[in-house]
Design a protein around this motif. Structure first.
Motif: not given
Length: 317
Positions: A127-132, A243-246
């Motif tokens: 699980e990858i969580r990204a915050l711009r 934000s995004d979650t992959l």
């Protein structure tokens, strides 16, 4: 009452801020990762729990004692420690398959096309969580769940890229062009010369395909720990997301067929037997339980395209 001209309430606030600063400094020196308290919630993972959101104070993901990889993130010591016991992913690249010799996409060149798949054979989801943080900047964390279903966030030097994907498909009609947020440099495709025992000798060619969505596309290895339905959807097409979650759940696969754009290596002019290798996470940006099985390879004869065998889940040459 006041001290040195400052109200007592202001002093209390200054003291509290100083305490938080010192806590961050101490945690950073100990290898801890700071989780932004406004970090968005992730999807429900295979453990049935939801990632944290809207917490009232900072939470911490304690880093391991051990070595640090090229990207400055926690290495497999994270997965082996006793407390908290973490369920790490284990990514394995499928052996390249469904080969096609493409002489039409790039006139004057022979492109060796192949299907690729990233499989998660681990104990927990990737699980990858990204915050711009800006137009082209992201803060990226990897969430690893413990045995109680609680996520622990580890900062990584990975990033997302907004990738344009043309609609043309090899051997079929166009399906329409789109752009997606993808995990940058999630995989690598490489062609090696080989020796008498099929050991890789020299890197000869590479593919332009390196970015992946990371999603639950195919349920390839069902198990009690593997969710029965997809948890991580396809990539976002919204260029303005903050934000995004992959991710890829346990027992699930993210796969791309041979006709997909950039699913090839240019083999123009090559003759002999070669190893077509596909490698997951070639820059070691991710935390896994095992890094020795990230590569799979298929032996192929050129220019005929005849397949001579393969190896799955081996260490990089």
């Amino acid at each position: 009452m006041s001290t040195h001209g400052l109200p007592a309430r202001s002093l209390a606030r200054v003291a509290a801020a100083l305490a938080v600063f010192l806590a961050i400094a101490v945690a950073s020196s100990a290898g801890a990762s700071y989780q932004d308290p406004t970090y968005p919630a992730g999807p429900t993972g295979a453990t049935g729990t939801t990632g944290p959101a809207g917490t009232t104070g900072p939470s911490w993901a304690t880093g391991p004692t051990g070595t640090t990889g090229p990207a400055g993130v926690a290495r497999p010591a994270v997965c082996a420690r006793a407390r908290p016991r973490l369920r790490c992913p284990d990514l394995i690249m499928s052996a390249p398959s469904q080969f096609r010799l493409d002489r039409t996409t790039w006139p004057g060149h022979v492109l060796l096309r192949a299907t690729s798949s990233i499989d998660n054979h681990g104990q927990g989801p990737l699980e990858i969580r990204a915050l711009r943080k800006g137009p082209h900047r992201w803060s990226v964390y990897q969430a690893i769940y413990d045995v109680k279903g609680r996520p622990h966030l580890f900062r990584t030097h990975a990033t997302l890229t907004y990738k344009y994907v043309p609609g043309e498909r090899y051997g079929s009609r166009s399906v329409g062009a789109y752009s997606y947020w993808k995990f940058e440099h999630a995989a690598g495709f490489e062609l090696f010369s080989i020796g008498p025992d099929r050991q890789a000798l020299a890197l000869l060619r590479e593919s332009p395909k390196v970015d992946y969505c990371l999603r639950d596309l195919l349920h390839t290895f069902p198990s009690p720990r593997s969710p029965g339905s997809p948890v991580y959807p396809g990539c976002s097409q919204d260029p303005h997301i903050g934000s995004d979650t992959l991710g890829t759940s346990v027992g699930w696969t993210d796969s791309y067929p041979y006709d997909y754009p950039q699913q090839w290596i240019d083999v123009t002019g090559l003759r002999g037997v070669f190893a077509y290798a596909q490698i997951v996470d070639p820059d070691h940006l991710l935390i896994e339980s095992d890094y020795s099985n990230d590569l799979s390879e298929t032996y192929i004869e050129l220019p005929s395209g005849r397949v001579l065998g393969h190896r799955i889940g081996v260490d990089r040459p």
